[in-house]
Motif scaffolding. Structure first.
Motif, mmCIF file in Angstrom:
data_model
loop_
_atom_site.group_PDB
_atom_site.id
_atom_site.type_symbol
_atom_site.label_atom_id
_atom_site.label_comp_id
_atom_site.label_asym_id
_atom_site.label_seq_id
_atom_site.Cartn_x
_atom_site.Cartn_y
_atom_site.Cartn_z
ATOM 1 N N SER A 181 -8.104 6.323 -0.256
ATOM 2 C CA SER A 181 -7.275 6.598 0.924
ATOM 3 C C SER A 181 -6.882 5.310 1.617
ATOM 4 O O SER A 181 -5.743 5.149 2.045
ATOM 5 C CB SER A 181 -8.034 7.475 1.915
ATOM 6 N N LYS A 182 -7.829 4.395 1.705
ATOM 7 C CA LYS A 182 -7.509 3.111 2.356
ATOM 8 C C LYS A 182 -6.363 2.423 1.652
ATOM 9 O O LYS A 182 -5.538 1.754 2.259
ATOM 10 C CB LYS A 182 -8.743 2.192 2.300
ATOM 11 N N MET A 183 -6.341 2.584 0.320
ATOM 12 C CA MET A 183 -5.312 1.889 -0.450
ATOM 13 C C MET A 183 -3.941 2.474 -0.249
ATOM 14 O O MET A 183 -2.941 1.763 -0.352
ATOM 15 C CB MET A 183 -5.656 1.953 -1.935
ATOM 16 N N GLN B 58 -15.535 7.211 -3.113
ATOM 17 C CA GLN B 58 -14.373 6.857 -3.924
ATOM 18 C C GLN B 58 -13.099 7.341 -3.252
ATOM 19 O O GLN B 58 -12.080 6.647 -3.248
ATOM 20 C CB GLN B 58 -14.479 7.500 -5.317
ATOM 21 N N GLN B 59 -13.169 8.561 -2.686
ATOM 22 C CA GLN B 59 -11.984 9.099 -2.019
ATOM 23 C C GLN B 59 -11.601 8.239 -0.825
ATOM 24 O O GLN B 59 -10.420 7.988 -0.568
ATOM 25 C CB GLN B 59 -12.245 10.536 -1.564
ATOM 26 N N VAL C 7 0.845 -1.200 0.000
ATOM 27 C CA VAL C 7 0.000 0.000 0.000
ATOM 28 C C VAL C 7 0.870 1.236 0.000
ATOM 29 O O VAL C 7 1.759 1.399 0.815
ATOM 30 C CB VAL C 7 -0.929 0.027 1.235
ATOM 31 N N ASP C 8 0.670 2.094 -0.954
ATOM 32 C CA ASP C 8 1.425 3.324 -1.028
ATOM 33 C C ASP C 8 0.958 4.147 -2.216
ATOM 34 O O ASP C 8 0.313 3.627 -3.126
ATOM 35 C CB ASP C 8 2.920 3.031 -1.203
ATOM 36 N N ASN D 251 -9.982 12.165 4.128
ATOM 37 C CA ASN D 251 -9.680 10.951 4.859
ATOM 38 C C ASN D 251 -8.252 10.827 5.372
ATOM 39 O O ASN D 251 -7.924 9.888 6.075
ATOM 40 C CB ASN D 251 -9.982 9.737 3.965
ATOM 41 N N ILE D 252 -7.365 11.754 4.980
ATOM 42 C CA ILE D 252 -5.968 11.654 5.428
ATOM 43 C C ILE D 252 -5.540 13.010 5.966
ATOM 44 O O ILE D 252 -5.886 14.050 5.393
ATOM 45 C CB ILE D 252 -5.064 11.210 4.261
#
Lengths: 475, 168
Positions: free
Chosen positions: A456-458, A451-452, A121-122, B119-120
């Motif tokens: 972000s999780k990814m 979608q965002q 993940v990055d 989200n970040i």
């Protein structure tokens, strides 16, 4: 009262003579012309009355429409064959492709597969490719906006308005096309306009008269007769050829009839075969007049604009109506707006919270004879009606489906989706989860935010936003 | 009785677009109908950014797949819009917001913010941006130039990631 019409036309022609006597400057020939016009009109109306209005009262058909349709079908088949012969093979393939398939072939890989894939993940600079590609794909072709414009035809049906991809083929075809224009505008249009006028006037007058009667079984029967007759006249005014399937499933009293929505004509299509209590917003003008007179004869449910905003009030009134088993079934279009009859969009849950039995109905128009879809952002109601009246005919299939009720543990949204699937399946339409309101409104931000969040999780791995082990480095 | 969609688009224009972008005649007419249906204001441009049809087609041309026969012909003409280099240039311009041929830390942060929403956190996003620039930067100016950008993406299958299959 229709017998009075021819007489009143003659009476009216006497007025110019009186005006002459009072010193106005109308030449004598004008008066003669008016007399002739009045005579023609009276003959016209009497013909219309005997051939169309009278059979409508009894629900009979003299077979004129059927005869017309047979000629029409033969002509269009001949035209199709000529076009196919005229167009070269390669062009024909292109035509077929362009009408049926889309502009692009979408790449259905998900965000997960495309971006995360096999790497850790990055964030990578190449991630932007996925978003730009998806964005461009949606700009070029999406499955929603194309539902708000008329369906493209595979083969030309000799109407100018559908002539998008077809070029000049042969002289004979052009001649037939010109003939078609003459027939449609000079013969059919006046006839249909006259019928529509008769239909609307008789609806207003008839229901007002019936409304004066005291409430009784006789009044209900008479009101049904008036509504049916006027609907039949109006359907003939559009040269409507409707085939009803499974009439045994016709909506019963105390139920709710839901159908997919393509145009205001849908109402006529359904009331041609049965009586319903309409639900809608109170308008002004001619529409308002019709609404006010019909509600006296039959308990339609009309809401003011202010009442419409109060969802609980609307729901309450509809629940009361449905609870009364003697009242006619209500007719609702849960999509809330006109869709182009190739797909069914999201059914708003409001109609499914009322309770009672739902009678789904699927309506599918045949676009070859005339496009019934009302593109309200492109045409206003008058131009739309003009287009409908200058089409060949309105041909459609109506399927009455077995009643459905909400099951245990099913909420209104799930129930709505279940009914929507059933209707789409029956009518041969595709099913879309999108809201028909997208015709005018923008997509809600929540879709973008989802979608965002996924993305972000990814790039930071699963976990709450902000305070992660990676974030500790910067501190 | 001609094709109505292209009555507003002259044949010479279609030829010009064909030469510039490589789309076929039928593809151009179909995309023109799409353009007009999106152009609600009917003034020949899309939205505030004022993209006209030529600009629209030029952008779309970047997403055409690279065909083998195009690679060999026309070596002395201008590079086709859908070449690998031009695709990379398009992606570079997505990041380079002020068009100074460099992706600065701020620009990268802005684009990242668009992609992740709320989200970040800022710090975390900042560290992601720093790491990315660090890995790409070779001349030590704390910004990514186009050559550095190309180097970072040299192993990426740009043709596949940035191609849309246009049907005839």
């Amino acid at each position: 009262m229709f017998f009075l019409l021819p007489l009143s036309c003659q009476r009216g022609s006497r007025k110019p003579r009186e005006r002459l006597a009072s010193g106005a400057e109308l030449p004598a020939t004008m008066e003669g012309l008016l007399l002739i016009a009045a005579q023609v009109m009276s003959v016209w109306f009497t013909l219309a009355f005997t051939l169309i209005v009278l059979p409508s009262v009894f629900g009979l058909s003299l077979g004129i429409s059927e005869f017309y349709m047979r000629i029409l079908v033969k002509t269009l088949e001949w035209a199709t064959i000529r076009i196919q012969k005229g167009v070269k093979k390669k062009q024909a393939m292109a035509l077929k492709n362009s009408a049926s398939s889309g502009i692009i072939q979408r790449d259905e890989t998900t965000m997960e597969k495309e971006i995360a894939g096999l790497r850790r993940v990055d964030f990578e600079l190449s991630d932007v490719f996925y978003f730009s590609k998806k964005g461009i794909e949606a700009i070029v072709e999406d499955e929603v906006t194309q539902r708000f414009s008329s369906e493209e035809l595979v083969s030309w049906n000799l109407l100018t308005r559908t002539n998008v991809n077809f070029q000049y083929i042969s002289l004979r075809l052009t001649v037939v096309w010109v003939l078609g224009v003459v027939v449609r505008y000079c013969l059919l249009l006046p006839l249909r306009a006259a019928l529509a006028a008769i239909g609307i006037v008789s609806m207003i007058v008839g229901t007002t008269l019936v409304g004066k009667l005291p409430n009784s079984r006789f009044k209900d029967w008479l009101s049904e007769l008036v509504h049916l007759t006027c609907s039949r006249i109006l359907v003939r005014a559009l040269s409507g050829t409707i085939t009803y399937h499974n009439k045994e499933n016709r909506p019963q009293k105390g139920g709710i009839c839901v159908a997919n929505h393509t145009s205001p004509i849908d109402v006529l299509i359904l009331t041609n075969d049965g009586c319903y209590a309409m639900v809608g917003q109170a308008h002004g003008g001619l529409m308002g007049l019709i609404q006010r007179s019909t509600v006296k004869a039959c308990p339609h449910v009309w809401f003011d604009r202010s009442e419409m905003k109060d969802r609980h009030l609307v729901l309450k009134r509809l629940k009361e109506h449905v609870a009364d088993q003697n009242k006619l079934p209500i007719l609702i279009f849960p999509e809330g707006t006109c869709i182009n009859n190739t797909s069914v969009m999201m059914f708003k849950k409001g109609s499914f919270e009322i309770g009672g039995t739902i009678y789904p109905v699927a309506i599918k128009y045949d676009p070859q004879f005339g496009d019934a879809f009302w593109n309200s952002s492109k045409y206003d109601i008058v131009s739309y009606l003009l287009r409908i009246m200058t089409s060949w005919a309105i041909v459609c299939n109506v399927w009455y489906m077995p009643p459905m009720i909400r099951e245990e543990g099913e909420d209104a949204v799930q129930f709505a989706n279940r009914v929507k699937s059933a209707i789409a399946h029956r009518g041969g339409l595709t099913e879309l989860p999108w809201d028909g309101g997208l015709k005018r409104a923008k997509v809600k931000d929540t879709f973008k935010e989802e979608q965002q969040k996924n993305y972000s999780k990814m790039i930071v791995g699963n976990g709450p936003t902000g305070n992660l082990s990676m974030g500790a480095e910067s501190d | 009785m001609g094709s109505r969609a292209s009555t507003l688009l002259r044949d010479e224009e279609i030829e010009e677009i064909k030469k510039e972008t490589g789309f076929s005649h039928s593809q151009i007419t179909r995309l023109y109908s799409r353009f007009t249906s999106l152009d609600k204001g009917e003034n020949g441009t899309l939205r505030e950014d004022q993209v006209n049809f030529r600009g629209f087609m030029r952008t779309l041309a970047h997403f055409r797949p690279i065909e083998d026969n195009e690679k060999s012909k026309d070596q002395n003409g201008p590079e086709p819009l859908n070449s690998r280099s031009n695709k990379l240039h398009f992606a570079f311009r997505l990041y380079d917001l002020d068009k100074d041929d460099k992706i600065s830390r701020d620009e990268l942060l802005q684009v990242l913010r668009m992609m992740v929403g709320v989200n970040i956190s800022d710090e975390q996003l900042g560290s992601i941006a720093d790491r990315t620039i660090q890995e790409a930067d070779q001349d030590g100016d704390s910004a990514i130039s186009f050559t550095e950008f190309v180097k970072v993406l040299e192993k990426v299958d740009v043709e596949q990631k940035m191609s849309i299959r246009f049907l005839h």
